[in-house]
Design an enzyme around this catalytic site. Structure first.
Site, PDB file in Angstrom:
ATOM      1  N   LYS A   6       0.836  -1.144   0.029  1.00 21.04           N
ATOM      2  CA  LYS A   6       0.119  -0.121   0.066  1.00 21.04           C
ATOM      3  C   LYS A   6       0.942   1.111   0.185  1.00 21.04           C
ATOM      4  O   LYS A   6       1.333   1.492   0.976  1.00 21.04           O
ATOM      5  CB  LYS A   6      -0.841  -0.130   1.259  1.00 21.04           C
ATOM      6  CG  LYS A   6      -1.963   1.011   1.294  1.00 21.04           C
ATOM      7  CD  LYS A   6      -1.627   2.289   1.514  1.00 21.04           C
ATOM      8  CE  LYS A   6      -2.687   3.325   1.175  1.00 21.04           C
ATOM      9  NZ  LYS A   6      -2.036   4.577   0.984  1.00 21.04           N
ATOM     10  N   GLU A  47       7.114  15.647  16.833  1.00 21.16           N
ATOM     11  CA  GLU A  47       7.736  15.533  15.371  1.00 21.16           C
ATOM     12  C   GLU A  47       7.235  16.582  14.164  1.00 21.16           C
ATOM     13  O   GLU A  47       5.823  16.398  14.057  1.00 21.16           O
ATOM     14  CB  GLU A  47       7.742  14.335  14.805  1.00 21.16           C
ATOM     15  CG  GLU A  47       8.383  14.036  13.434  1.00 21.16           C
ATOM     16  CD  GLU A  47       8.577  12.635  13.091  1.00 21.16           C
ATOM     17  OE1 GLU A  47       9.708  11.984  12.414  1.00 21.16           O
ATOM     18  OE2 GLU A  47       7.410  11.931  12.963  1.00 21.16           O
ATOM     19  N   GLY A  77       0.469   3.837  13.319  1.00 20.75           N
ATOM     20  CA  GLY A  77       1.020   2.590  13.978  1.00 20.75           C
ATOM     21  C   GLY A  77       0.075   1.799  15.023  1.00 20.75           C
ATOM     22  O   GLY A  77      -0.139   0.926  14.994  1.00 20.75           O
ATOM     23  N   CYS A 137      12.870  10.506   8.685  1.00 19.68           N
ATOM     24  CA  CYS A 137      12.453  10.294  10.163  1.00 19.68           C
ATOM     25  C   CYS A 137      13.453  10.279  10.959  1.00 19.68           C
ATOM     26  O   CYS A 137      13.228  10.330  12.204  1.00 19.68           O
ATOM     27  CB  CYS A 137      11.794   8.746   9.829  1.00 19.68           C
ATOM     28  SG  CYS A 137      13.261   7.489   9.064  1.00 19.68           S
ATOM     29  N   GLY A 140       5.878   5.016   9.291  1.00 20.58           N
ATOM     30  CA  GLY A 140       5.100   6.372   9.365  1.00 20.58           C
ATOM     31  C   GLY A 140       4.730   6.743  10.656  1.00 20.58           C
ATOM     32  O   GLY A 140       5.653   6.460  11.374  1.00 20.58           O
ATOM     33  N   SER A 141       3.646   7.464  10.745  1.00 15.11           N
ATOM     34  CA  SER A 141       3.422   8.114  11.933  1.00 15.11           C
ATOM     35  C   SER A 141       2.895   7.183  13.221  1.00 15.11           C
ATOM     36  O   SER A 141       2.309   6.073  13.066  1.00 15.11           O
ATOM     37  CB  SER A 141       2.267   9.121  11.790  1.00 15.11           C
ATOM     38  OG  SER A 141       1.082   8.348  11.595  1.00 15.11           O
ATOM     39  N   GLU A 144       8.299   1.008  12.232  1.00 13.41           N
ATOM     40  CA  GLU A 144       9.151   1.801  12.563  1.00 13.41           C
ATOM     41  C   GLU A 144       8.341   3.275  12.332  1.00 13.41           C
ATOM     42  O   GLU A 144       7.761   3.756  11.379  1.00 13.41           O
ATOM     43  CB  GLU A 144      10.125   1.815  11.170  1.00 13.41           C
ATOM     44  CG  GLU A 144      11.469   2.438  11.407  1.00 13.41           C
ATOM     45  CD  GLU A 144      11.495   3.748  11.029  1.00 13.41           C
ATOM     46  OE1 GLU A 144      11.056   4.732  11.733  1.00 13.41           O
ATOM     47  OE2 GLU A 144      11.599   3.948   9.971  1.00 13.41           O
TER      48      GLU A 144
END
Length: 495
Positions: A189, A399, A247, A300, A242-243, A265
């Site tokens: 995806k 972040e 997650g 990241c 991703g965020s 991650e």
């Protein structure tokens, strides 16, 4: 390296409507719907992708499951998988110019960085796991003489891969390559604002000889296709970068479905710590500027918190400001530029919101803080530095994922450690010191998956990348990444 002439030719390439890649071919979405692809370079649409939904995810998963059960690329010998993946890597390398420019048009990363970090890195990753997979052995247990204990390593089955928009090819390859090498089938995806290179990657995989269904790509909105992949009862694992909020949702989807494995991650708020005895303050400043401002801060592991020892604070800030002012922001397809575009207008607005909040909370704006090059129609932001940042400010805790740096000063090593560890994240970090003992103490004391010493970034495929705390618990890269995609099976044989 790619030439400017090649870039200009590829910039004009017509892309058109892109379908989903399922069972070895491009197909329309079940709904027939599509999403426009708008370039952050100039704010103009230049292509479209299929707007997939849960039915399309189901089609892709069924194709992957069928291929896995037919042993198409799954339980083939490692030597055969190695041959196909090696050819795959060669094709990615051959098409590096095309892939790099296509990706930059999609997400705005400056071409000098994108060329190395995307197609060339992806090709190297695929080749690495192709070469590694026939060196993975099972085990024989130390048992009594009348028993044979064997430990087999088998592929999991169908692996879902969800990647972010900043480096979709590089990060995609970190997950796709070891999953395929281990014998799994994959459903990817891609991010809805950076899907084009992963669709092209799937075509190259098919050209290399990967059987139909072994690698599928379903584009569409994350809230629809990502959720469908996470909830699917026939997906054995999800590998995600991703965020944090997404997650968390993937962990919930696992609990609500088949308890699939989820490897995360997530984000970071990485500290970059400069001690007074840093071997070269000027070099440290240049690397630190690049460590937060390249790719418009959309990395990241970006060193978004700069901690500088008080005795060299003023000197270092002068060097940092000079290094920052030398960075040229502009058209990411111009090799003369150092920093490209922010990935989307939405992300740019979010970045500017952080700037406004930092100012409200009392941080001092040193440089930047505004949108640039508005006449282009694209999304550009000036490299931004705040000082007098306190640990309770939003800029020190959350972040940004943009070109915004928060600077703090510290007096002692103990204070540096306290500040470095005072966030919920633990992805990356850096320490600048000429003292070997200080470096070793800091490596042990900092809660992060990666600690750089006298550098920032550059770690290659041979070492793992991943974090601690709310930066997740997945590990990409290195031989350790193979462990995620392999199942252990015990055979206990009476002799």
């Amino acid at each position: 390296m790619i030439s400017q002439n090649a870039i200009e030719t590829l910039r004009k390439t017509e892309i058109g409507a892109q379908g989903l890649f399922i069972d070895g071919v491009q197909v329309e979405a079940t709904s027939g719907a599509s999403l426009p692809v708008t370039s952050p370079i100039d704010g103009r649409p230049f292509a479209s992708i299929a707007d997939g939904n849960a039915a399309d995810i189901d089609r892709a998963v069924k194709s992957a499951r069928k291929a896995f059960e037919k042993d198409e690329g799954s339980r083939d010998t490692p030597a055969l998988r190695k041959k196909v993946l090696t050819k795959f890597a060669e094709l990615v390398e051959k098409h590096a110019d095309e892939l790099a420019v296509l990706g930059v048009r999609d997400n705005g990363t400056e071409i000098g960085m994108a060329y190395k970090a995307e197609p060339l890195s992806a090709a190297g990753t695929i080749r690495y796991y192709a070469e590694a997979i026939d060196k993975v052995y099972g085990e024989i247990a130390p048992t009594a003489e009348n028993v044979l204990g064997l430990i087999h390593k088998e592929p999991l089955g169908v692996v879902g891969v969800i990647v972010p928009w900043n480096f979709p090819l590089m990060i995609g390859a970190w997950k796709i390559a070891p999953a395929l090498a281990a014998g799994n089938c994959v459903v990817v995806k891609p991010p809805e604002i950076a899907s084009l290179t992963l669709l092209r990657l799937a075509e190259l995989a098919s050209e290399a000889g990967l059987p139909a269904g072994v690698l599928n790509v379903v584009t569409g909105l994350g809230a629809v296709t990502g959720e469908a992949l996470g909830l699917h009862m026939d997906v054995d694992a999800i590998a995600f970068t991703g965020s944090g909020p997404v997650g968390r949702r993937l962990l919930e989807y696992s609990a609500r479905s088949n308890l699939k494995r989820v490897f995360l991650e997530l984000g970071g708020k990485s500290p970059n710590i400069v001690f007074a005895d840093a071997p070269d303050l000027k070099q440290a400043a240049v690397v630190s500027a690049n460590g937060i401002f390249r790719n418009s801060g959309q990395v990241c592991v970006a060193g978004s918190r700069l901690l500088v020892q008080a005795s060299v604070y003023d000197r270092f800030m002068d060097e940092l400001l000079q290094a920052t002012m030398r960075l040229k922001v502009g058209d990411p397809l111009d090799l003369a530029n150092d920093v490209g575009a922010v990935s989307s207008a939405e992300q740019l607005d979010k970045n500017l919101g952080f700037v406004a909040r930092a100012t409200e909370e009392g941080a001092r704006l040193v440089t930047g803080g505004q949108r640039m090059l508005t006449e282009t129609g694209g999304s550009y932001m000036a490299p931004t530095i705040f000082e007098n940042v306190m640990q309770d400010m939003q800029l020190a805790r959350e972040e940004v994922f943009g070109p915004v740096l928060g600077v703090m000063r510290f007096e002692t090593e103990e204070e540096a450690v306290r500040l470095a560890n005072s966030t919920v994240y633990g992805l990356a970090s850096a320490v600048w010191t000429a003292n070997l003992s200080t470096a070793h103490r800091m490596v042990r004391a900092i809660n992060a998956g990666v600690v750089h010493v006298n550098t920032y970034g550059g770690a290659d495929i041979t070492v793992p990348l991943g974090g601690v705390k709310q930066s997740g618990f997945g590990r990409d890269k290195s031989l350790h990444a193979l462990e995620k995609y392999l199942e252990l099976k015990t055979a206990w044989i009476a002799l």
